[in-house]
Scaffold this motif. Structure first.
Motif, PDB file in Angstrom:
ATOM      1  N   ARG A  92      62.170 -11.077 -78.547  1.00  0.00           N
ATOM      2  CA  ARG A  92      60.894 -10.887 -77.867  1.00  0.00           C
ATOM      3  C   ARG A  92      59.730 -10.822 -78.857  1.00  0.00           C
ATOM      4  N   ARG A 128      66.151 -19.094 -76.395  1.00  0.00           N
ATOM      5  CA  ARG A 128      66.343 -17.986 -75.463  1.00  0.00           C
ATOM      6  C   ARG A 128      65.091 -17.681 -74.645  1.00  0.00           C
ATOM      7  N   SER A 129      64.009 -18.396 -74.884  1.00  0.00           N
ATOM      8  CA  SER A 129      62.736 -18.084 -74.249  1.00  0.00           C
ATOM      9  C   SER A 129      62.816 -18.162 -72.735  1.00  0.00           C
ATOM     10  N   ASN A 130      62.085 -17.264 -72.084  1.00  0.00           N
ATOM     11  CA  ASN A 130      61.997 -17.250 -70.628  1.00  0.00           C
ATOM     12  C   ASN A 130      60.542 -17.408 -70.192  1.00  0.00           C
ATOM     13  N   PRO A 131      60.260 -18.071 -69.056  1.00  0.00           N
ATOM     14  CA  PRO A 131      61.265 -18.649 -68.155  1.00  0.00           C
ATOM     15  C   PRO A 131      61.780 -20.012 -68.614  1.00  0.00           C
ATOM     16  N   THR A 132      61.068 -20.659 -69.546  1.00  0.00           N
ATOM     17  CA  THR A 132      61.475 -21.980 -70.005  1.00  0.00           C
ATOM     18  C   THR A 132      61.643 -21.965 -71.515  1.00  0.00           C
ATOM     19  N   PRO A 133      62.746 -22.485 -72.026  1.00  0.00           N
ATOM     20  CA  PRO A 133      62.940 -22.518 -73.476  1.00  0.00           C
ATOM     21  C   PRO A 133      61.996 -23.512 -74.135  1.00  0.00           C
ATOM     22  N   SER A 194      68.256 -28.126 -70.210  1.00  0.00           N
ATOM     23  CA  SER A 194      68.330 -26.688 -70.516  1.00  0.00           C
ATOM     24  C   SER A 194      69.745 -26.132 -70.311  1.00  0.00           C
TER      25      SER A 194
END
Length: 210
Positions: A92, A128-133, A194
């Motif tokens: 994060r 690992r990024s949210n909502p989209t890598p 993804s």
């Protein structure tokens, strides 16, 4: 910026130029410098080894018309997160402080890039990024031998002979158009591939000797 006095004069100058590029890109409103009719310039986080700073800054400046360098590498000391063992916190923090609003992560590969722990952390956080890598690609720097080892977390996401992969590895671009296509491919994979992302094992705890 970290204390860079331990680096050679040329590397110190390159790191300062990289820092300046970051600040310039952050301050320019998209569309002010480029025509609305120009090809899309994606916002790209550049991951690299400090030893390659001279080549990295030359690469970024050469392809300024192709992508927007939104943020460039983590400080070498990583003092705000290096002592943490909480993987989610590390991810994060990297995302919020370093990746920012980038949509693609580009690893500029030199001879020792595979050994730098922060490159591993940046790749992991991009995937690992949210909502989209972030889209992910690697581009080999001009001075890098073809036999160079790629970062392991990148390697497990490359296509295999019997299966597709999320990330691509490219040699030095032969043209502006080639690099633009490569970045667009990585950008498109964020939604089309993804499901192929492989996060891999634990984060690298320390730099390896190279």
């Amino acid at each position: 910026m970290k204390d860079i006095s331990s680096y050679s004069a040329s590397t110190q100058l390159a790191l300062k130029r990289l820092d300046a590029i970051t600040r310039i890109n952050e301050s320019v409103v998209e569309g002010q410098r480029k025509s609305a009719l120009s090809p899309v310039r994606h916002k790209v986080f550049v991951s690299y080894h400090a030893a390659d700073a001279v080549e990295v800054v030359n690469f970024i400046e050469k392809y300024d018309d192709v992508f927007i360098a939104r943020a460039i590498g983590m400080e070498e000391d990583g003092s705000d997160i290096i002592d943490s063992t909480n993987v989610d916190y590390i991810r994060r923090t990297i995302r919020e402080k370093y990746l920012r609003d980038s949509t693609v992560t580009m690893v500029l590969v030199g001879g020792c890039t595979w050994a730098r722990k922060f490159v591993d952390w940046e790749i992991y956080s991009s995937l690992r990024s949210n909502p989209t890598p972030n889209g992910l690609l690697a581009v080999q720097l001009p001075s890098t031998p073809l036999s160079t080892i790629a970062p392991s977390r990148l390697t497990i996401n490359r296509p295999k002979s019997d299966e597709d992969g999320y990330a691509e590895y490219y040699v030095t671009p032969t043209s502006v158009e080639a690099l633009r296509r490569e970045i667009q491919t990585a950008f498109d994979a964020r939604t089309t591939k993804s499901g192929l992302i492989k996060l891999g094992g634990n984060l690298r705890e320390r730099n390896s000797s190279c």
